[in-house]
Design a protein around this motif. Structure first.
Motif, PDB file in Angstrom:
ATOM      1  N   MET A 188       8.989  -3.754  -1.020  1.00  0.00           N
ATOM      2  CA  MET A 188       7.819  -4.443  -1.578  1.00  0.00           C
ATOM      3  C   MET A 188       7.955  -5.959  -1.437  1.00  0.00           C
ATOM      4  O   MET A 188       6.979  -6.647  -1.112  1.00  0.00           O
ATOM      5  CB  MET A 188       7.650  -4.061  -3.045  1.00  0.00           C
ATOM      6  N   ILE A 189       9.142  -6.488  -1.674  1.00  0.00           N
ATOM      7  CA  ILE A 189       9.339  -7.934  -1.497  1.00  0.00           C
ATOM      8  C   ILE A 189       9.157  -8.323  -0.035  1.00  0.00           C
ATOM      9  O   ILE A 189       8.532  -9.345   0.286  1.00  0.00           O
ATOM     10  CB  ILE A 189      10.724  -8.340  -2.023  1.00  0.00           C
ATOM     11  N   ALA A 190       9.687  -7.499   0.874  1.00  0.00           N
ATOM     12  CA  ALA A 190       9.501  -7.771   2.301  1.00  0.00           C
ATOM     13  C   ALA A 190       8.029  -7.695   2.685  1.00  0.00           C
ATOM     14  O   ALA A 190       7.543  -8.492   3.501  1.00  0.00           O
ATOM     15  CB  ALA A 190      10.316  -6.777   3.129  1.00  0.00           C
ATOM     16  N   LEU A 196       6.051 -10.837   4.357  1.00  0.00           N
ATOM     17  CA  LEU A 196       5.445 -10.692   5.680  1.00  0.00           C
ATOM     18  C   LEU A 196       3.945 -10.981   5.633  1.00  0.00           C
ATOM     19  O   LEU A 196       3.402 -11.628   6.530  1.00  0.00           O
ATOM     20  CB  LEU A 196       5.693  -9.283   6.206  1.00  0.00           C
ATOM     21  N   GLY A 197       3.278 -10.510   4.581  1.00  0.00           N
ATOM     22  CA  GLY A 197       1.848 -10.789   4.461  1.00  0.00           C
ATOM     23  C   GLY A 197       1.557 -12.262   4.247  1.00  0.00           C
ATOM     24  O   GLY A 197       0.558 -12.785   4.751  1.00  0.00           O
ATOM     25  N   PHE A 198       2.431 -12.953   3.507  1.00  0.00           N
ATOM     26  CA  PHE A 198       2.226 -14.385   3.268  1.00  0.00           C
ATOM     27  C   PHE A 198       2.316 -15.183   4.572  1.00  0.00           C
ATOM     28  O   PHE A 198       1.429 -15.983   4.891  1.00  0.00           O
ATOM     29  CB  PHE A 198       3.262 -14.890   2.268  1.00  0.00           C
ATOM     30  N   PHE A 199       3.371 -14.951   5.345  1.00  0.00           N
ATOM     31  CA  PHE A 199       3.509 -15.671   6.614  1.00  0.00           C
ATOM     32  C   PHE A 199       2.465 -15.209   7.629  1.00  0.00           C
ATOM     33  O   PHE A 199       2.013 -16.001   8.471  1.00  0.00           O
ATOM     34  CB  PHE A 199       4.917 -15.490   7.173  1.00  0.00           C
ATOM     35  N   GLY A 200       2.078 -13.943   7.569  1.00  0.00           N
ATOM     36  CA  GLY A 200       1.011 -13.474   8.452  1.00  0.00           C
ATOM     37  C   GLY A 200      -0.311 -14.168   8.180  1.00  0.00           C
ATOM     38  O   GLY A 200      -1.061 -14.485   9.106  1.00  0.00           O
ATOM     39  N   ALA A 201      -0.610 -14.437   6.902  1.00  0.00           N
ATOM     40  CA  ALA A 201      -1.846 -15.151   6.568  1.00  0.00           C
ATOM     41  C   ALA A 201      -1.813 -16.579   7.092  1.00  0.00           C
ATOM     42  O   ALA A 201      -2.825 -17.098   7.579  1.00  0.00           O
ATOM     43  CB  ALA A 201      -2.044 -15.139   5.049  1.00  0.00           C
ATOM     44  N   LEU A 216       3.102  -1.276   6.452  1.00  0.00           N
ATOM     45  CA  LEU A 216       4.025  -0.152   6.591  1.00  0.00           C
ATOM     46  C   LEU A 216       5.133  -0.209   5.548  1.00  0.00           C
ATOM     47  O   LEU A 216       5.560   0.835   5.021  1.00  0.00           O
ATOM     48  CB  LEU A 216       4.625  -0.148   7.999  1.00  0.00           C
ATOM     49  N   CYS A 217       5.615  -1.405   5.236  1.00  0.00           N
ATOM     50  CA  CYS A 217       6.652  -1.542   4.203  1.00  0.00           C
ATOM     51  C   CYS A 217       6.124  -1.096   2.841  1.00  0.00           C
ATOM     52  O   CYS A 217       6.794  -0.341   2.119  1.00  0.00           O
ATOM     53  CB  CYS A 217       7.128  -2.990   4.129  1.00  0.00           C
ATOM     54  N   CYS A 218       4.930  -1.540   2.484  1.00  0.00           N
ATOM     55  CA  CYS A 218       4.352  -1.149   1.198  1.00  0.00           C
ATOM     56  C   CYS A 218       4.059   0.351   1.161  1.00  0.00           C
ATOM     57  O   CYS A 218       4.322   1.015   0.147  1.00  0.00           O
ATOM     58  CB  CYS A 218       3.081  -1.954   0.948  1.00  0.00           C
ATOM     59  N   MET A 219       3.542   0.887   2.245  1.00  0.00           N
ATOM     60  CA  MET A 219       3.248   2.313   2.292  1.00  0.00           C
ATOM     61  C   MET A 219       4.522   3.149   2.156  1.00  0.00           C
ATOM     62  O   MET A 219       4.547   4.179   1.464  1.00  0.00           O
ATOM     63  CB  MET A 219       2.526   2.650   3.600  1.00  0.00           C
ATOM     64  N   THR A 220       5.592   2.699   2.807  1.00  0.00           N
ATOM     65  CA  THR A 220       6.867   3.412   2.709  1.00  0.00           C
ATOM     66  C   THR A 220       7.428   3.367   1.297  1.00  0.00           C
ATOM     67  O   THR A 220       7.909   4.380   0.767  1.00  0.00           O
ATOM     68  CB  THR A 220       7.877   2.803   3.694  1.00  0.00           C
ATOM     69  N   ALA A 221       7.353   2.185   0.657  1.00  0.00           N
ATOM     70  CA  ALA A 221       7.873   2.060  -0.712  1.00  0.00           C
ATOM     71  C   ALA A 221       7.108   2.962  -1.676  1.00  0.00           C
ATOM     72  O   ALA A 221       7.711   3.679  -2.486  1.00  0.00           O
ATOM     73  CB  ALA A 221       7.790   0.602  -1.156  1.00  0.00           C
ATOM     74  N   CYS A 222       5.791   2.943  -1.613  1.00  0.00           N
ATOM     75  CA  CYS A 222       4.992   3.785  -2.506  1.00  0.00           C
ATOM     76  C   CYS A 222       5.215   5.264  -2.229  1.00  0.00           C
ATOM     77  O   CYS A 222       5.244   6.087  -3.167  1.00  0.00           O
ATOM     78  CB  CYS A 222       3.510   3.444  -2.357  1.00  0.00           C
ATOM     79  N   SER A 223       5.396   5.611  -0.956  1.00  0.00           N
ATOM     80  CA  SER A 223       5.619   7.016  -0.617  1.00  0.00           C
ATOM     81  C   SER A 223       6.982   7.499  -1.113  1.00  0.00           C
ATOM     82  O   SER A 223       7.110   8.641  -1.588  1.00  0.00           O
ATOM     83  CB  SER A 223       5.497   7.207   0.897  1.00  0.00           C
ATOM     84  N   ILE A 224       8.004   6.664  -0.998  1.00  0.00           N
ATOM     85  CA  ILE A 224       9.336   7.042  -1.502  1.00  0.00           C
ATOM     86  C   ILE A 224       9.297   7.249  -3.015  1.00  0.00           C
ATOM     87  O   ILE A 224       9.840   8.230  -3.548  1.00  0.00           O
ATOM     88  CB  ILE A 224      10.369   5.973  -1.113  1.00  0.00           C
ATOM     89  N   TYR A 225       8.650   6.322  -3.711  1.00  0.00           N
ATOM     90  CA  TYR A 225       8.558   6.429  -5.173  1.00  0.00           C
ATOM     91  C   TYR A 225       7.758   7.670  -5.576  1.00  0.00           C
ATOM     92  O   TYR A 225       8.135   8.397  -6.502  1.00  0.00           O
ATOM     93  CB  TYR A 225       7.904   5.172  -5.729  1.00  0.00           C
ATOM     94  N   ALA A 226       6.655   7.933  -4.889  1.00  0.00           N
ATOM     95  CA  ALA A 226       5.839   9.106  -5.202  1.00  0.00           C
ATOM     96  C   ALA A 226       6.581  10.397  -4.874  1.00  0.00           C
ATOM     97  O   ALA A 226       6.445  11.400  -5.597  1.00  0.00           O
ATOM     98  CB  ALA A 226       4.527   9.040  -4.422  1.00  0.00           C
ATOM     99  N   HIS A 227       7.364  10.388  -3.804  1.00  0.00           N
ATOM    100  CA  HIS A 227       8.134  11.583  -3.447  1.00  0.00           C
ATOM    101  C   HIS A 227       9.156  11.914  -4.529  1.00  0.00           C
ATOM    102  O   HIS A 227       9.352  13.098  -4.866  1.00  0.00           O
ATOM    103  CB  HIS A 227       8.829  11.359  -2.109  1.00  0.00           C
ATOM    104  N   ARG A 228       9.791  10.884  -5.095  1.00  0.00           N
ATOM    105  CA  ARG A 228      10.753  11.134  -6.170  1.00  0.00           C
ATOM    106  C   ARG A 228      10.054  11.720  -7.403  1.00  0.00           C
ATOM    107  O   ARG A 228      10.565  12.641  -8.051  1.00  0.00           O
ATOM    108  CB  ARG A 228      11.464   9.825  -6.513  1.00  0.00           C
TER     109      ARG A 228
END
Length: 232
Positions: free
Chosen positions: A83-85, A89-94, A129-141
């Motif tokens: 989530m921090i990554a 990434l979104g900040f520098f992308g903007a 993709l980083c945010c989606m992966t983090a939320c998916s890992i948490y939801a899987h647990r």
């Protein structure tokens, strides 16, 4: 003009997604206690990446921060890092998108702005993709513990933060893809324009050569082509 409008739409999508992703990180309800199969219904337990809390029937919440980062479960540490990554990434992308878009007056030449645009697109895609992966890992647990018949501790359900994170990640990925596609379209149009310009230049040069040859030749003058034995 159409390419500029496409970039503006992509920028709005990515910024909206990044705002949702950033708001997901400090949101309280990543998981909420389930009332299915539990006796205690007067208290609600909920947690996020930083603390765990309980809210009684009067609405008073008592929270406890996680005491040690190294003593946390591995999935929480992974979700924190992702989530921090994603936010970074979104900040520098903007920033790169603002500099590289055609509607802005900064960024240098057209080639430099195009490179910054595609870089911002890739960064937004990675952020989503980083945010989606983090939320998916948490939801899987959460779902694994919920459907495990041998798990006897407090069971939880998916919190609102996970759905906000998924929505933001989809917007980031979609906007980043539009950035990359708009850049490829711009390159194809530029290549077609260069090819047509080169073809017209060659045609004009040939016409100019034919006109010059016609001017040097007098009307009715005999041809200057001689046979092989002309000087014999």
């Amino acid at each position: 003009m159409g390419n500029m409008a496409t970039e503006i739409v992509a920028f709005l999508l990515t910024i909206s997604g990044w705002i949702l992703v950033s708001s997901t990180l400090p949101t309280d309800y990543w998981k909420v206690s389930s009332v299915d199969g539990t006796v205690i219904t007067t208290a609600t337990f909920w947690s996020n990446l930083w603390k765990t809390c309980v809210t009684d029937s009067t609405g008073v919440s008592n929270c406890k921060d996680f005491p040690s980062m190294l003593a946390l479960d591995a999935y929480i540490q992974v979700c924190r890092g992702l989530m921090i990554a994603s936010v970074c990434l979104g900040f520098f992308g903007a920033i790169f998108a603002l500099v590289g878009m055609k509607c802005t007056k900064i960024g240098g030449s057209e080639t430099t702005k195009a490179r910054l645009t595609v870089l911002s697109g890739f960064q937004f895609i990675l952020s989503g993709l980083c945010c989606m992966t983090a939320c998916s890992i948490y939801a899987h647990r959460i779902t694994t513990e919920f459907f495990d018949p041998l798990f006897v501790a407090q069971k939880f359900e998916l919190g609102a933060a996970l759905f906000i994170g998924w929505a933001g990640s989809v917007l980031c990925v979609l906007g980043g893809l539009i950035f990359c596609l708009s850049l490829s379209e711009g390159f194809s149009m530029r290549a077609e324009y260069s090819y047509s310009g080169a073809a017209s230049f060659v045609t004009a040069r040939n016409n100019h050569s034919k006109t010059a040859n016609g001017l040097h030749k007098e009307p009715g003058a005999p041809s200057r082509q001689f046979g092989r034995n002309a000087y014999v």
